[in-house]
Scaffold this motif. Structure first.
Motif, PDB file in Angstrom:
ATOM      1  N   MET A 403       0.823  -1.196   0.000  1.00 18.80           N
ATOM      2  CA  MET A 403       0.000   0.000   0.000  1.00 18.80           C
ATOM      3  C   MET A 403       0.867   1.260   0.000  1.00 18.80           C
ATOM      4  N   LEU A 404       2.008   1.227   0.675  1.00 20.65           N
ATOM      5  CA  LEU A 404       2.906   2.385   0.659  1.00 20.65           C
ATOM      6  C   LEU A 404       3.481   2.612  -0.737  1.00 20.65           C
ATOM      7  N   ILE A 405       3.704   1.537  -1.472  1.00 21.98           N
ATOM      8  CA  ILE A 405       4.146   1.682  -2.859  1.00 21.98           C
ATOM      9  C   ILE A 405       3.050   2.367  -3.683  1.00 21.98           C
ATOM     10  N   VAL A 411       0.698   9.969  -4.582  1.00 21.05           N
ATOM     11  CA  VAL A 411       1.175  11.339  -4.364  1.00 21.05           C
ATOM     12  C   VAL A 411       1.882  11.876  -5.609  1.00 21.05           C
ATOM     13  N   PHE A 412       2.452  10.967  -6.401  1.00 21.43           N
ATOM     14  CA  PHE A 412       3.044  11.397  -7.672  1.00 21.43           C
ATOM     15  C   PHE A 412       1.960  11.927  -8.601  1.00 21.43           C
ATOM     16  N   ILE A 413       0.836  11.202  -8.678  1.00 14.92           N
ATOM     17  CA  ILE A 413      -0.300  11.659  -9.494  1.00 14.92           C
ATOM     18  C   ILE A 413      -0.844  12.973  -8.933  1.00 14.92           C
ATOM     19  N   GLY A 414      -0.957  13.057  -7.595  1.00 13.42           N
ATOM     20  CA  GLY A 414      -1.435  14.278  -6.975  1.00 13.42           C
ATOM     21  C   GLY A 414      -0.515  15.452  -7.242  1.00 13.42           C
ATOM     22  N   GLY A 415       0.798  15.188  -7.245  1.00 17.24           N
ATOM     23  CA  GLY A 415       1.752  16.252  -7.558  1.00 17.24           C
ATOM     24  C   GLY A 415       1.614  16.765  -8.970  1.00 17.24           C
ATOM     25  N   LEU A 416       1.342  15.855  -9.899  1.00 19.53           N
ATOM     26  CA  LEU A 416       1.111  16.274 -11.282  1.00 19.53           C
ATOM     27  C   LEU A 416      -0.125  17.163 -11.382  1.00 19.53           C
ATOM     28  N   MET A 417      -1.137  16.858 -10.578  1.00 16.66           N
ATOM     29  CA  MET A 417      -2.377  17.637 -10.633  1.00 16.66           C
ATOM     30  C   MET A 417      -2.179  19.071 -10.155  1.00 16.66           C
ATOM     31  N   VAL A 418      -1.362  19.270  -9.123  1.00 14.39           N
ATOM     32  CA  VAL A 418      -1.194  20.615  -8.557  1.00 14.39           C
ATOM     33  C   VAL A 418       0.085  21.285  -9.041  1.00 14.39           C
ATOM     34  N   GLY A 419       0.869  20.573  -9.851  1.00 16.00           N
ATOM     35  CA  GLY A 419       2.072  21.183 -10.414  1.00 16.00           C
ATOM     36  C   GLY A 419       3.202  21.366  -9.423  1.00 16.00           C
ATOM     37  N   ARG A 420       3.312  20.449  -8.431  1.00 13.31           N
ATOM     38  CA  ARG A 420       4.376  20.524  -7.436  1.00 13.31           C
ATOM     39  C   ARG A 420       5.094  19.185  -7.324  1.00 13.31           C
ATOM     40  N   THR A 421       6.316  19.219  -6.792  1.00 12.93           N
ATOM     41  CA  THR A 421       7.025  17.984  -6.509  1.00 12.93           C
ATOM     42  C   THR A 421       6.243  17.213  -5.448  1.00 12.93           C
ATOM     43  N   PRO A 422       5.887  15.961  -5.718  1.00 13.44           N
ATOM     44  CA  PRO A 422       5.089  15.209  -4.747  1.00 13.44           C
ATOM     45  C   PRO A 422       5.838  14.964  -3.439  1.00 13.44           C
ATOM     46  N   GLU A 423       5.097  15.002  -2.343  1.00  8.88           N
ATOM     47  CA  GLU A 423       5.671  14.769  -1.020  1.00  8.88           C
ATOM     48  C   GLU A 423       4.773  13.814  -0.248  1.00  8.88           C
ATOM     49  N   LYS A 428      10.241  14.193  -0.109  1.00 11.09           N
ATOM     50  CA  LYS A 428       9.993  14.392  -1.530  1.00 11.09           C
ATOM     51  C   LYS A 428      10.031  13.055  -2.264  1.00 11.09           C
ATOM     52  N   ILE A 429       9.023  12.817  -3.072  1.00 14.65           N
ATOM     53  CA  ILE A 429       8.964  11.600  -3.889  1.00 14.65           C
ATOM     54  C   ILE A 429       9.495  11.966  -5.270  1.00 14.65           C
ATOM     55  N   GLU A 430      10.642  11.395  -5.603  1.00 16.24           N
ATOM     56  CA  GLU A 430      11.315  11.768  -6.844  1.00 16.24           C
ATOM     57  C   GLU A 430      11.412  10.575  -7.788  1.00 16.24           C
ATOM     58  N   GLN A 431      12.240  10.745  -8.812  1.00 19.94           N
ATOM     59  CA  GLN A 431      12.288   9.787  -9.913  1.00 19.94           C
ATOM     60  C   GLN A 431      12.570   8.367  -9.445  1.00 19.94           C
ATOM     61  N   LYS A 432      13.534   8.181  -8.554  1.00 17.24           N
ATOM     62  CA  LYS A 432      13.926   6.833  -8.146  1.00 17.24           C
ATOM     63  C   LYS A 432      12.780   6.100  -7.462  1.00 17.24           C
ATOM     64  N   LYS A 542      16.217  14.722   3.584  1.00 18.78           N
ATOM     65  CA  LYS A 542      15.848  15.623   4.662  1.00 18.78           C
ATOM     66  C   LYS A 542      14.333  15.784   4.696  1.00 18.78           C
ATOM     67  N   LEU A 543      13.839  16.163   5.856  1.00 17.31           N
ATOM     68  CA  LEU A 543      12.423  16.451   5.975  1.00 17.31           C
ATOM     69  C   LEU A 543      12.099  17.768   5.278  1.00 17.31           C
ATOM     70  N   VAL A 544      10.980  17.767   4.560  1.00 22.82           N
ATOM     71  CA  VAL A 544      10.544  18.959   3.848  1.00 22.82           C
ATOM     72  C   VAL A 544       9.438  19.631   4.666  1.00 22.82           C
ATOM     73  N   PRO A 545       9.566  20.913   4.988  1.00 21.98           N
ATOM     74  CA  PRO A 545       8.527  21.576   5.778  1.00 21.98           C
ATOM     75  C   PRO A 545       7.206  21.655   5.016  1.00 21.98           C
ATOM     76  N   VAL A 546       6.122  21.568   5.749  1.00 25.15           N
ATOM     77  CA  VAL A 546       4.790  21.650   5.159  1.00 25.15           C
ATOM     78  C   VAL A 546       4.486  23.097   4.792  1.00 25.15           C
ATOM     79  N   THR A 547       3.969  23.295   3.578  1.00 24.73           N
ATOM     80  CA  THR A 547       3.595  24.628   3.120  1.00 24.73           C
ATOM     81  C   THR A 547       2.128  24.620   2.687  1.00 24.73           C
TER      82      THR A 547
END
Length: 595
Positions: A403-405, A411-423, A428-432, A542-547
């Motif tokens: 489920m975590l996968i 969150v990657f799909i959600g990031g695409l929807m809002v135009g931000r790097t998914p977290e 941060k959820i990145e390419q790897k 590193k931890l990314v602060p919530v914005t």
């Protein structure tokens, strides 16, 4: 559906909900190395195990070393189980003389391909059985090979889930824990104590636990019936708690020795769900936000209710051809009493469909009814549950890390929807991470669909050693749509590490034994290794602060997004195959055709 049936489902889920937090808190303390009420008794034994095995409790591992330790234990487990099966004819505790010249006529020979399939099956926590256990394996093999692997494979799954949680919880770290310590603590503090209590409860309900040979009884008709004996209750408790599912008898949890009473039936289902549900709370505790864990629990719960209600409705409605107006070809009424084919009268439709949903949600594979006898839509539910990669509470550990996968993908799909790097939980959820998640999801579907296609239409050395299928249904008892469903279910069950089956398929052939073995290995390790790779990558970040632009992952919106991701990925992947199997079979049933 009846009010009583719905009430039984709700009461079961309420008990699961009640035990999730306290058991999850205990598991959190165990894996964090904190003191528990069991430490005064078990801590000296834990230290002794570390000393004897040369394990350094205070030394942690990177994800690569963690994976290497896991693979080395898995290889040893496979070889041990394989050799014990092949040599059981020369070993003690074999009153039926299996694998010897004096074996009963109905005994199944333990061939090299069957031993390979069984060893892979129990090593991967699948517990697929292409044989009848009570006519194939000695008491020693049942205990030392299968029951031991029930513990080991379950502990491995939980260890991987905990390691992945550490990847989300830690920051700027190079390690995700110590595999050997995690497996030891899981077995010692969690699995063994619960299983001891569960075994005593099952014995009190009527399950057997002995080393006697089979007993011959005289039936009312005057014929002789052979009743098998053996050390069943101890294997039964771990088969359920560890979501293993491999039965001592061929009838599995429909057998009165394995499932004697309605109380034992409910208790078995609670054992199946308890650890998978509680691990969601462990996740919330470790990432310091229990709402994150409850969000995952909520997504799993919604999928569970959707499945069990659809399955219950379909079976209670039954086959419209057997309705009062069926002979007039006006299929507008339900079958009187619902579809009871393949079900125990002791449990009825509600408890049978609940068990079928729970066991396929949780990659357990134990059954108290025969899924092959379900209506097309009723059988579709356990089949699709497995094809979701067992994320609905799932196998012990496997459900959470799967489920975590999917959460990474969501969150990657959600990031695409809002135009931000998914977290997700501050990382941060990145390419790897996305690549690893996609590899895991695609690998299982490739095995399921590829082997199903080959087994349905391929011709591999027909009549030779491979005993492979011809161009029609492969070793199935039914043709057309239902025959395809039997093959599709088999490979879905293997890749999902579930182990249940549409029992109309004869899977003990070299072709199925070998390809199902590959199927199970891919489903296990091409999910575990990417999961650990994601954990290692996230632990270093590193931890990314919530914005204000951060997508909240502990609320209703994320729960809906996660559910949608699971359903859409499953539908896009398997809908064509399901359309040729249970879906078309449903419409054919409505038009008056059965298989």
């Amino acid at each position: 559906m009846t009010v009583l049936g719905i009430a039984q489902i709700l009461v079961f889920f309420a008990i699961v909900l009640v035990i999730t937090k306290p058991l999850g808190t205990f598991m959190y303390r165990v894996f964090e190395g904190e003191r528990t009420f069991l430490h005064p008794v078990l801590r000296p034994l834990e230290r002794l195990i570390y000393r004897v095995c040369g394990i350094r409790e205070d030394t942690e591992q990177s994800w690569i070393h963690y994976s290497a330790s896991l693979i080395s234990l898995s290889i040893f487990s496979f070889l041990f189980v394989y050799l014990l099966q092949r040599l059981q004819g020369y070993l003690p505790l074999n009153p039926m003389h299996f694998s010897t010249p004096h074996a009963p006529q109905n005994a199944t020979p333990m061939t090299p391909d069957l031993a390979y399939n069984t060893a892979v099956s129990f090593m991967t926590n699948t517990n697929w059985q292409a044989y009848s256990p009570d006519t194939t394996l000695s008491y020693l093999t049942q205990m030392a090979a299968l029951t031991v692997q029930n513990f080991v494979s379950a502990a491995v799954g939980i260890a991987v889930a905990v390691a992945m949680i550490r990847g989300f919880a830690r920051h700027t770290a190079k390690t995700i824990g110590n595999f050997w310590v995690d497996v030891t603590r899981c077995t010692l503090y969690l699995l063994l104590p619960i299983c001891i209590i569960a075994t005593l409860l099952f014995v009190s309900q009527g399950s057997i636990q002995n080393f006697k040979g089979p007993v011959t009884a005289k039936t009312l008709e005057g014929t002789a019936q052979v009743i098998e004996q053996g050390p069943l209750a101890s294997q039964l408790s771990m088969k359920m708690l560890g979501t293993n599912g491999g039965g001592y008898f061929n009838a599995n949890s429909a057998h009165p020795y394995e499932n004697p009473t309605p109380l034992s039936n409910v208790f078995q289902m609670l054992l199946i769900f308890s650890l998978g549900a509680s691990l969601t709370y462990v996740f919330g505790k470790m990432v310091r936000d229990t709402r994150q864990g409850w969000a995952i629990f909520s997504a799993m719960s919604a999928l569970f209710f959707a499945g069990v209600l659809l399955c219950y409705w379909a079976e209670q409605r039954g086959n419209p051809m057997l309705s009062e107006m069926g002979l007039a070809h006006t299929y507008t009424r339900s079958q009187p009493g619902g579809n009871m084919e393949g079900k125990e009268i002791r449990f009825g439709i509600a408890q049978s469909t609940l068990f079928a949903t729970v066991t396929t949600d949780a990659s357990c594979g134990a059954v108290n009814s025969m899924h092959d006898s379900y209506t097309p839509l009723g059988g579709l539910v356990p089949l699709f549950n497995i094809q979701t990669d067992e994320v609905i509470f799932g196998g012990v550990g496997a459900g959470l890390y799967s489920m975590l996968i999917y959460a990474v993908v969501a969150v990657f799909i959600g990031g695409l929807m809002v135009g931000r790097t998914p977290e997700y939980v501050g990382k941060k959820i990145e390419q790897k991470e996305v690549k690893m998640a996609i590899i895991a999801i695609l690998a299982t579907s490739l095995c399921i669909l590829g082997f199903t296609a080959l087994s349905s239409v391929g011709q591999f050395a027909k009549g030779g050693y491979w005993n492979a299928p011809g161009p029609a249904a492969a070793n199935t008892n039914n043709n057309a749509a239902h025959g395809l469903s039997e093959i599709l279910y088999a490979y879905s069950s293997g890749a999902g590490n579930n182990g249940s089956a549409f029992a109309g398929i004869n899977a003990n052939t070299p072709w199925y034994n070998l390809t199902m073995g590959i199927d199970m290995l891919v489903g296990r390790f091409l999910f575990i290794i990417p999961a650990l790779a994601i954990a290692g990558s996230l632990a270093k970040k590193k931890l990314v602060p919530v914005t204000s632009g951060t997508l909240p992952t502990n609320g209703t919106l994320f729960v809906i997004l996660l559910i949608g991701t699971v359903l859409i990925v499953g539908a896009l992947t398997y809908f064509p195959a399901l359309s040729l199997g249970p879906i078309v079979e449903h419409f054919q049933m409505l038009s008056g055709k059965l298989f």
